[in-house]
Design an enzyme around this catalytic site. Structure first.
Site, short mmCIF file in Angstrom:
data_model
loop_
_atom_site.label_atom_id
_atom_site.label_comp_id
_atom_site.label_asym_id
_atom_site.label_seq_id
_atom_site.Cartn_x
_atom_site.Cartn_y
_atom_site.Cartn_z
CE1 TYR A 144 -0.36 64.42 11.09
CE2 TYR A 144 1.64 65.11 12.24
CZ TYR A 144 0.30 64.74 12.26
OH TYR A 144 -0.36 64.71 13.46
CG ASP A 239 5.17 71.97 8.81
OD1 ASP A 239 5.96 72.18 9.75
OD2 ASP A 239 4.20 71.20 8.90
CE LYS A 267 8.16 67.15 15.31
NZ LYS A 267 7.44 66.06 15.92
N1 HOZ Z 1 5.41 62.31 12.86
C1 HOZ Z 1 5.00 62.79 14.14
C2 HOZ Z 1 5.69 64.04 14.47
N2 HOZ Z 1 5.89 64.88 13.40
C3 HOZ Z 1 5.27 61.75 15.18
C4 HOZ Z 1 4.88 62.16 16.53
C5 HOZ Z 1 3.48 61.79 16.87
O1 HOZ Z 1 2.61 61.82 16.00
O2 HOZ Z 1 3.29 61.43 18.02
#
Ligand code: HOZ
Length: 421
Positions: A144, A239, A267
């Protein structure tokens, strides 16, 4: 546990926001519950609007490596707020943060600050396309990289569990240049390069895939990606929105000893504020506006408060390097408890996932073999006992420096009891 106030808020929220939330995974739909609404957080705990206390293993999906509301970060942020929230002009902070990042991650020769991981990956890809003059990109099933149009193809995270896996509203023409290979499968990458190699601008990969649970790169896989991208003059983008400053100060590129051409960070780099960064080789980044012709901009980019939180967080990590070995040990304890109840467990540093499957999870299909109904039962067991984990089988557990040994033990005990329930 009482959830009365959360339920009341949820009943209002569903009429105001899709699913009552501002990011789909928060809606708890995958675990057949309604969300708890959080009031505040401190250290390794979060507290909901009903006063329930939870040991938190979501850590805001990764930023909270120091735990919540670290006093030094809060103090720095308060001081920054006093000086003004946004100027839309360059600041000393941006220079300081960029210098810090470059000293930790030398592959980031030149960088640009943006507001979210989505923006960082989207902009990195545009830059790689501008630099190579090629249109195609290659990503991996289950990885993702945010929600920009061209990347919502076989994506992980909430896109993996939503009713429309590849998102409605994305015209086919936007994704026709997105090639999809299988994570940890060199042949699938080779085949695509043999067919389209000279048209592939970049390969974008999560060096540890952390949006289909946690899937580690098999030995040699990242080196293989480095070699094949070099052979075809494609840009290799790591990423590291999740792995940056998490697997170690220098992220996955330091951990695995592979130097990408470009990197995206998010993050932790914002210390809990909305901030992300993309960057890499100067030769490539010189294509970004105003030096080059790849346009990208943002009113709040490099925001003074967000950069302050990022700088404070990174400095604490630099001054306390043992944090990484400590949180890895704590994570291993949770991993043991998850194995005890029969889960297939993957761990990379302080990233962890226990899958309800008999398979060893090495790729997207293995991850998808998990029993998500069982995960929902597990989630309910934990949250009702004050343990807050992701409301989805396909997200990572995050452990922070603030997790006390006592809370780790308590969590392990509650996990083990699940076996007898
Ligand atoms: N997997 C997503 C962050 N990499 C979770 C956070 C979101 O989508 O709210």
């Amino acid at each position: 546990m009482r959830y009365k106030n959360s339920e009341e808020l949820y009943n209002k929220a569903v009429n105001l926001m899709p699913g009552g939330v501002n990011s789909p995974v928060r809606a708890f739909l995958n675990v057949d519950r309604t969300p708890v609404f959080i009031d505040r957080a401190k250290g390794d705990k979060i507290y909901d609007v009903d006063g329930n206390e939870y040991i938190d293993y979501v850590c805001s999906w990764g930023p909270g490596i120091l735990g919540h509301a670290h006093p030094k970060v809060i103090e720095a942020v308060k001081a920054a707020c006093e000086k003004g929230l946004t100027f839309g002009a360059p600041t000393r902070n941006e220079v300081e943060l960029a210098e810090l990042i470059k000293s930790i991650m030398p592959s980031m020769e030149v960088m640009r600050m943006v507001n979210s991981g989505t923006e960082a990956t989207m902009s990195a890809i545009r830059t790689a396309r501008g630099y190579t003059g090629r249109d195609m990109i290659l990503k991996f099933k289950g990885c993702y990289h945010g929600h920009s149009d061209g990347l919502l193809v076989k994506a992980g995270s909430a896109a993996l569990t939503s009713a429309v896996p590849d998102s409605a509203g994305v015209p086919e023409s936007y994704t026709k240049n997105t090639l999809v290979a299988l994570y940890n499968d060199e042949n699938s990458v080779k085949e695509l390069f043999e067919k389209y190699g000279n048209d592939i601008a970049c390969v974008i990969v999560e060096p540890v895939a952390a949006n289909m649970g946690v899937v580690l790169p098999e030995k040699g896989f990242l080196q293989f990606l480095r070699d094949i991208t070099e052979k075809y003059n494609s840009v290799l983008i790591f990423d590291e929105v999740i792995t940056g400053f998490r697997l170690g100060l220098g992220g996955a590129q330091e951990y695995y000893g592979i130097k990408p051409d470009m990197t995206t960070l998010g993050k932790i780099v914002g210390g809990g504020m909305p901030m992300a960064v993309y960057g890499g080789r100067k030769e490539i980044m010189d294509f970004v506006s105003p030096v080059g012709k790849v346009y990208q901009a943002g009113t709040l980019s490099g925001n003074p408060v967000a950069t302050t939180a990022g700088i404070a967080t990174i400095k604490i990590l630099m001054e306390n390097k043992n944090i990484y070995s400590d949180i890895e040990k704590k994570t291993s304890k949770i991993a043991e408890a998850l194995k005890y109840i029969g889960l297939s467990v993957n761990q990379a540093g302080s990233l962890l996932c226990g899958y309800f499957t008999d398979r060893e999870v090495k790729n997207y299909d293995d991850a998808l073999s998990s029993d998500t109904k069982k995960y929902a039962e597990f989630f309910a067991w934990l949250i009702d006992r004050g343990i807050y984990v992701a409301p989805s089988q396909y997200e990572a557990m995050f452990i922070s420096a603030a997790h006390s040994d006592e809370d780790i033990e308590k969590t392990c005990g509650i996990i083990r009891e699940f076996k007898n329930n």
